[in-house]
Write an enzyme that holds these catalytic residues in place. Structure first.
Site, PDB file in Angstrom:
ATOM      1  CE  LYS A 173     -87.149 -77.103  -9.865  1.00 21.23           C
ATOM      2  NZ  LYS A 173     -88.344 -77.054  -9.284  1.00 21.23           N
ATOM      3  CB  SER A 196     -93.400 -70.497  -3.256  1.00 25.04           C
ATOM      4  OG  SER A 196     -92.331 -71.209  -2.593  1.00 25.04           O
ATOM      5  CB  THR A 254     -94.154 -80.106  -1.222  1.00 26.64           C
ATOM      6  OG1 THR A 254     -92.848 -78.557  -1.014  1.00 26.64           O
ATOM      7  CG2 THR A 254     -93.871 -80.530  -2.002  1.00 26.64           C
ATOM      8  CE  LYS A 284     -94.362 -78.819  -9.987  1.00 22.44           C
ATOM      9  NZ  LYS A 284     -93.336 -78.677  -9.260  1.00 22.44           N
ATOM     10  CE  LYS A 325     -92.134 -68.422  -5.686  1.00 22.48           C
ATOM     11  NZ  LYS A 325     -90.486 -68.788  -6.147  1.00 22.48           N
TER      12      LYS A 325
HETATM   13  N1  GLU Z   1     -89.429 -76.261  -5.988  1.00 23.27           N
HETATM   14  C1  GLU Z   1     -90.507 -76.286  -5.390  1.00 23.27           C
HETATM   15  C2  GLU Z   1     -91.434 -77.061  -6.481  1.00 23.27           C
HETATM   16  O1  GLU Z   1     -90.490 -78.024  -7.737  1.00 23.27           O
HETATM   17  C3  GLU Z   1     -91.405 -74.830  -5.553  1.00 23.27           C
HETATM   18  C4  GLU Z   1     -90.711 -74.165  -6.537  1.00 23.27           C
HETATM   19  C5  GLU Z   1     -91.545 -72.685  -5.780  1.00 23.27           C
HETATM   20  O2  GLU Z   1     -92.020 -73.354  -4.672  1.00 23.27           O
HETATM   21  O3  GLU Z   1     -91.706 -71.856  -6.858  1.00 23.27           O
HETATM   22  O4  GLU Z   1     -92.015 -76.912  -6.796  1.00 23.27           O
END
Ligand code: GLU
Length: 421
Positions: free
Chosen positions: A103, A350, A187, A91, A67
């Site tokens: 990513k 998400s 976020t 994370k 993810k």
């Molecule tokens: N781009 C965001 C992050 O760095 C969200 C990633 C997501 O929702 O999968 O955490």
């Protein structure tokens, strides 16, 4: 030269020193599981074709499907995508989501493209990576310079490739296409819940009118600023990619946001007090109680860490502090609330969106907010206590917390680590 990635892995080695983790686990986490690079050939509005380099990395899927967001930025490269995927792995484990980390990125300046060109680029991304991503395999989301509209195009293109609607392939979608309520500010809200949960321990709070400086004024930082401001924190500085504004008497983030929407910049933003304009790097060095870097990585380095005077740093960006800077900040007794904890609210909502897509049953906003809080607070609590008990910095404590969860998943998969010692 994989420099960012090498320094990211230093965090893993630092954490491993604090727990008894089997070497097999560390070996597994040393390299990405798989990475795909593609060249996106896109028809431009003038009829010509232009190619854009694109990547997607699935770093580790021990705890579930990978993810993480897709970044559109002119400087995106493989090193950065791998590093961001590494951070997502930790994370998702910190936040206790049933996910590994991934990513994606495209080397493009989206501000130079028309909306139609951006749509063709995003659809080309979905085509190039359609066998790599998937609702149970790898689930993208927004990141720097991508938004709900881009997610909608990718969901739509992927769905037409597989022949049926597949909203769970990507999160951060527009609400009518299966997006979750509350994903937009998640976020910033996660960072806000984190700060409010430990504010007494940190010695800050609305009653003290604690002063906050934010680097960046995009989706995450704007919402964090707005929520903190509404509760009585004093926002005294913000920046965008071009400039920064600072006012020790306080700024109204909503008025500043409206000004930025109108003028496309921060200069001349409304302020009741003494507004000064600064450079982005000068802003980081201003006096405040909480500094929130919320732009890109590598903003606090060994070059400027010595000049940071804020006693608390809350990392809303991914990777804003280099390991060398961390050492300097620790020596100065500055508390750094690390990215993998402070900005996990986005990926947490998400996850809620993905759950709702799979269930076909959608939650009211109050449920999203209360579940987000329920996910965030126990992890903040555990990491804070671990940091205090061991006398270590909060980043190392967060990595240990994540590594424990990943290691027990590796063990539960029945690998050698499970049987050793
Ligand atoms: N781009 C965001 C992050 O760095 C969200 C990633 C997501 O929702 O999968 O955490």
């Amino acid at each position: 030269m994989a420099r960012l990635f090498d320094s990211a892995r230093e965090r893993l080695d630092a954490a491993a020193k604090h727990i008894d983790v089997h070497p097999d686990v560390l070996e597994k986490l040393r390299y990405p599981k798989e990475t795909l690079a593609a060249n996106l050939l896109v028809r431009m509005d003038d009829g010509s074709r232009r190619s854009f380099k694109a990547w997607r990395c699935r770093y580790d899927d021990t705890r579930g499907p990978t993810k993480g967001g897709i970044r559109y930025h002119p400087n995106v490269n493989l090193d950065e995508v791998m590093t961001l995927a590494f951070w997502m792995t930790f994370k998702c484990a910190v936040a206790n989501l049933p996910y590994g980390g991934g990513k994606g990125g495209v080397a493009v300046d989206p501000k130079q493209l028309s909306p139609a060109e951006l749509e063709r680029l995003s659809r080309a991304y979905a085509q190039a990576f359609s066998n790599f991503i998937g609702p149970d395999r790898d689930i993208p989301a927004p990141d720097v310079y991508t938004n709900a509209m881009v997610m909608g195009w990718i969901a739509d293109e992927y769905s037409s490739i597989v022949g049926h609607p597949s909203p769970a392939v990507i999160t951060g979608k527009p609400i009518p296409l299966g997006g979750s309520l509350g994903r937009g500010d998640a976020t910033g809200r996660g960072a806000y819940y984190t700060i409010r949960y430990i504010e007494k321990d940190l010695g800050v709070g609305p009653e003290k009118k604690s002063r906050v400086v934010l680097q960046g004024f995009g989706n995450a930082s704007y919402h964090a600023a707005e929520l903190l401001h509404n509760d009585g924190y004093k926002i005294i500085g913000v920046s965008d990619s071009r400039s920064a504004i600072y006012d020790p008497d306080g700024l109204d983030p909503i008025a500043v946001f409206e000004h930025k929407q109108k003028t496309r910049g921060l200069a001349g933003a409304p302020s009741a007090g003494k507004l000064t304009e600064l450079s982005n790097s000068e802003l980081l060095e201003q006096e405040c109680d909480i500094l929130i870097p919320a732009a890109l990585e590598n903003q606090i380095t060994d070059e400027n860490a010595d000049r940071i005077v804020a006693p608390i740093i809350v990392e809303v960006a991914n990777g804003p502090t280099t390991p060398e800077a961390d050492a300097i900040l620790n020596k100065k007794n500055i508390t750094v609330v690390p990215d993998i904890l402070a900005n996990a609210g986005g990926v947490t909502v998400s996850y809620f969106e993905w759950v709702q897509n799979k269930a076909g049953f959608y939650w009211p906003i109050e449920e999203v907010h209360s579940k987000l809080r329920t996910f965030i607070e126990p992890n903040v609590d555990e990491i804070w206590r671990f940091k205090q008990d061991r006398g270590i910095d909060m980043r190392t404590a967060a990595y240990v917390h994540a590594l424990n969860r990943i290691a027990s998943a590796v063990a539960a998969h029945g690998t050698k680590a499970f049987f050793a010692s």
